[in-house]
Motif scaffolding. Sequence first.
Motif, PDB file in Angstrom:
ATOM      1  N   CYS A 138      48.819  44.573  36.057  1.00  0.00           N
ATOM      2  CA  CYS A 138      47.540  44.218  35.222  1.00  0.00           C
ATOM      3  C   CYS A 138      47.507  42.617  35.206  1.00  0.00           C
ATOM      4  CB  CYS A 138      47.508  44.513  33.502  1.00  0.00           C
ATOM      5  SG  CYS A 138      46.345  44.003  32.777  1.00  0.00           S
ATOM      6  N   PRO A 139      46.455  41.948  35.614  1.00  0.00           N
ATOM      7  CA  PRO A 139      46.481  40.701  35.635  1.00  0.00           C
ATOM      8  C   PRO A 139      46.166  40.114  34.143  1.00  0.00           C
ATOM      9  CG  PRO A 139      43.977  41.367  36.231  1.00  0.00           C
ATOM     10  CD  PRO A 139      45.303  42.692  36.045  1.00  0.00           C
ATOM     11  N   PHE A 140      46.325  38.961  33.854  1.00  0.00           N
ATOM     12  CA  PHE A 140      46.054  38.214  32.586  1.00  0.00           C
ATOM     13  C   PHE A 140      45.129  37.082  32.743  1.00  0.00           C
ATOM     14  CE2 PHE A 140      49.390  40.894  31.548  1.00  0.00           C
ATOM     15  CZ  PHE A 140      49.355  41.355  30.155  1.00  0.00           C
ATOM     16  N   PRO A 141      44.246  36.832  31.888  1.00  0.00           N
ATOM     17  CA  PRO A 141      43.429  35.561  31.890  1.00  0.00           C
ATOM     18  C   PRO A 141      44.082  34.259  32.209  1.00  0.00           C
ATOM     19  CG  PRO A 141      42.714  36.972  30.087  1.00  0.00           C
ATOM     20  CD  PRO A 141      44.245  37.516  30.395  1.00  0.00           C
ATOM     21  N   GLY A 142      43.766  33.605  33.392  1.00  0.00           N
ATOM     22  CA  GLY A 142      44.321  32.258  33.730  1.00  0.00           C
ATOM     23  C   GLY A 142      45.330  32.465  34.599  1.00  0.00           C
ATOM     24  N   ASP A 143      45.752  33.630  34.998  1.00  0.00           N
ATOM     25  CA  ASP A 143      46.783  34.099  35.925  1.00  0.00           C
ATOM     26  C   ASP A 143      48.287  33.364  35.596  1.00  0.00           C
ATOM     27  OD1 ASP A 143      45.127  35.738  37.539  1.00  0.00           O
ATOM     28  OD2 ASP A 143      44.155  33.984  38.455  1.00  0.00           O
ATOM     29  N   PRO A 144      48.705  33.595  34.294  1.00  0.00           N
ATOM     30  CA  PRO A 144      49.929  32.944  33.997  1.00  0.00           C
ATOM     31  C   PRO A 144      51.183  33.518  34.819  1.00  0.00           C
ATOM     32  CG  PRO A 144      49.415  34.249  32.401  1.00  0.00           C
ATOM     33  CD  PRO A 144      48.210  34.266  33.358  1.00  0.00           C
ATOM     34  N   PHE A 145      51.127  34.899  35.197  1.00  0.00           N
ATOM     35  CA  PHE A 145      52.138  35.426  35.996  1.00  0.00           C
ATOM     36  C   PHE A 145      52.254  36.043  37.266  1.00  0.00           C
ATOM     37  CE2 PHE A 145      51.355  37.112  31.477  1.00  0.00           C
ATOM     38  CZ  PHE A 145      52.110  36.341  30.657  1.00  0.00           C
ATOM     39  N   ARG A 146      53.249  35.717  37.825  1.00  0.00           N
ATOM     40  CA  ARG A 146      53.181  36.170  39.269  1.00  0.00           C
ATOM     41  C   ARG A 146      53.380  37.789  39.625  1.00  0.00           C
ATOM     42  NH1 ARG A 146      57.917  33.083  41.966  1.00  0.00           N
ATOM     43  NH2 ARG A 146      59.243  34.173  40.335  1.00  0.00           N
ATOM     44  N   SER A 147      53.485  38.174  40.690  1.00  0.00           N
ATOM     45  CA  SER A 147      53.444  39.391  41.425  1.00  0.00           C
ATOM     46  C   SER A 147      52.668  40.392  40.575  1.00  0.00           C
ATOM     47  CB  SER A 147      54.855  40.084  40.690  1.00  0.00           C
ATOM     48  OG  SER A 147      55.881  39.623  41.621  1.00  0.00           O
ATOM     49  N   ARG A 148      51.244  39.966  40.690  1.00  0.00           N
ATOM     50  CA  ARG A 148      50.220  40.911  40.265  1.00  0.00           C
ATOM     51  C   ARG A 148      49.062  40.450  40.946  1.00  0.00           C
ATOM     52  NH1 ARG A 148      50.988  41.078  34.568  1.00  0.00           N
ATOM     53  NH2 ARG A 148      53.307  40.892  35.187  1.00  0.00           N
ATOM     54  N   MET A 149      47.614  41.195  40.844  1.00  0.00           N
ATOM     55  CA  MET A 149      46.575  40.767  41.265  1.00  0.00           C
ATOM     56  C   MET A 149      46.190  39.537  40.476  1.00  0.00           C
ATOM     57  SD  MET A 149      43.967  43.581  39.704  1.00  0.00           S
ATOM     58  CE  MET A 149      44.956  45.130  39.903  1.00  0.00           C
ATOM     59  N   ASP A 150      45.106  38.644  41.062  1.00  0.00           N
ATOM     60  CA  ASP A 150      44.626  37.678  40.211  1.00  0.00           C
ATOM     61  C   ASP A 150      43.556  38.235  39.232  1.00  0.00           C
ATOM     62  OD1 ASP A 150      46.018  35.933  41.965  1.00  0.00           O
ATOM     63  OD2 ASP A 150      44.356  35.747  43.431  1.00  0.00           O
ATOM     64  N   MET A 151      43.389  37.511  38.224  1.00  0.00           N
ATOM     65  CA  MET A 151      42.256  37.906  37.249  1.00  0.00           C
ATOM     66  C   MET A 151      40.821  38.287  37.956  1.00  0.00           C
ATOM     67  SD  MET A 151      42.366  38.658  34.319  1.00  0.00           S
ATOM     68  CE  MET A 151      40.750  39.436  33.468  1.00  0.00           C
ATOM     69  N   ALA A 152      40.602  37.462  39.100  1.00  0.00           N
ATOM     70  CA  ALA A 152      39.324  37.488  39.768  1.00  0.00           C
ATOM     71  C   ALA A 152      39.278  38.901  40.715  1.00  0.00           C
ATOM     72  CB  ALA A 152      39.126  36.184  40.724  1.00  0.00           C
ATOM     73  N   GLN A 153      40.446  39.337  40.806  1.00  0.00           N
ATOM     74  CA  GLN A 153      40.490  40.869  41.776  1.00  0.00           C
ATOM     75  C   GLN A 153      40.210  42.020  40.743  1.00  0.00           C
ATOM     76  OE1 GLN A 153      44.221  39.678  43.522  1.00  0.00           O
ATOM     77  NE2 GLN A 153      43.173  40.559  45.350  1.00  0.00           N
ATOM     78  N   LEU A 154      40.116  41.865  39.540  1.00  0.00           N
ATOM     79  CA  LEU A 154      40.042  42.959  38.719  1.00  0.00           C
ATOM     80  C   LEU A 154      38.791  43.778  38.864  1.00  0.00           C
ATOM     81  CD1 LEU A 154      41.381  44.772  36.571  1.00  0.00           C
ATOM     82  CD2 LEU A 154      40.575  43.395  34.905  1.00  0.00           C
ATOM     83  N   GLU A 155      37.636  43.071  38.866  1.00  0.00           N
ATOM     84  CA  GLU A 155      36.386  43.884  39.087  1.00  0.00           C
ATOM     85  C   GLU A 155      36.351  44.423  40.364  1.00  0.00           C
ATOM     86  OE1 GLU A 155      33.133  41.030  37.661  1.00  0.00           O
ATOM     87  OE2 GLU A 155      31.857  42.197  39.090  1.00  0.00           O
ATOM     88  N   GLU A 156      36.984  43.853  41.435  1.00  0.00           N
ATOM     89  CA  GLU A 156      37.023  44.564  42.926  1.00  0.00           C
ATOM     90  C   GLU A 156      37.919  45.962  42.665  1.00  0.00           C
ATOM     91  OE1 GLU A 156      38.800  45.838  46.493  1.00  0.00           O
ATOM     92  OE2 GLU A 156      39.833  44.360  45.162  1.00  0.00           O
ATOM     93  N   TYR A 157      38.991  45.612  42.065  1.00  0.00           N
ATOM     94  CA  TYR A 157      39.780  46.783  41.937  1.00  0.00           C
ATOM     95  C   TYR A 157      39.475  48.043  41.524  1.00  0.00           C
ATOM     96  CZ  TYR A 157      44.035  49.357  39.948  1.00  0.00           C
ATOM     97  OH  TYR A 157      44.973  50.155  39.531  1.00  0.00           O
TER      98      TYR A 157
END
Length: 235
Positions: free
Chosen positions: A46-65
């Motif tokens: 799961c991405p988090f707002p502001g992309d504070p963590f690595r090893s995951r999709m970017d917040m901007a990719q969630l909609e596309e996922y």
Amino acid sequence: MYQSIKNEIFHVHTWRCKHAADDRDYEYVEKAIDLGAGRIVFTDHCPFPGDPFRSRMDMAQLEEYISTLSQLKAKYASRIELVAGLETEYLPSYNNYYSELKKTEGLDLLILGQHMFEHDDGSLSFGDEDKSVEYVGLCRAIVDGIKTGYFDVVAHPDRSFRRCKTWTADMERAGLEIIREAQKNNVLLERNFSSMKHKKHYWKQFWSEETLEISIYGYDAHSVEEMEAFWKKKK
Ligand SMILES: [Zn+2]
Ligand SMILES: [Zn+2]
């Protein structure tokens, strides 16, 4: 409550998390159909707002996922059931975010994968100098997470003990608290095939007889190849 079925492939990641194979989503689905699965459950990190963590999709990719999985859901509906989920840590600072995710159309499931935890002061455990008692914080976060009602399944609960060397009475107690809370809230606990491949990630002592009724098998596959290998092992 999540209802497990016999022929399901539960807990699959995708290329978006930056540590999985480049395989496309439809390739997982088509392989799952070939293998004879009745359901495939995607739970990418799961991405988090502001992309504070690595090893995951970017917040901007969630909609596309979510939209890609929705399209695949419709396309393959007559051949396999597809569930679109996310695997996420429980971090109390993000309570509003989880409730937003729960309302997101096309997102069917949140599973709790506690890879780190938030301290009372808001700092995160990966900055800790002494990680020998990491499991205490991880187990507490899992119990708190279960109580929120956001999560239907706890991924690899016993991986909380990854830095422990031998099974102790304190670990037993921490594990039992998770089991009790899961029973109380109709949450399933995942026996994780990927954990079984690593030393100290899978603790058979955790899986007492009373977990039998609330267990689910999860793949944690990061490639089509891995998914197929776990399927064959399970048979
Ligand atoms: Zn992963
Ligand atoms: Zn995980």
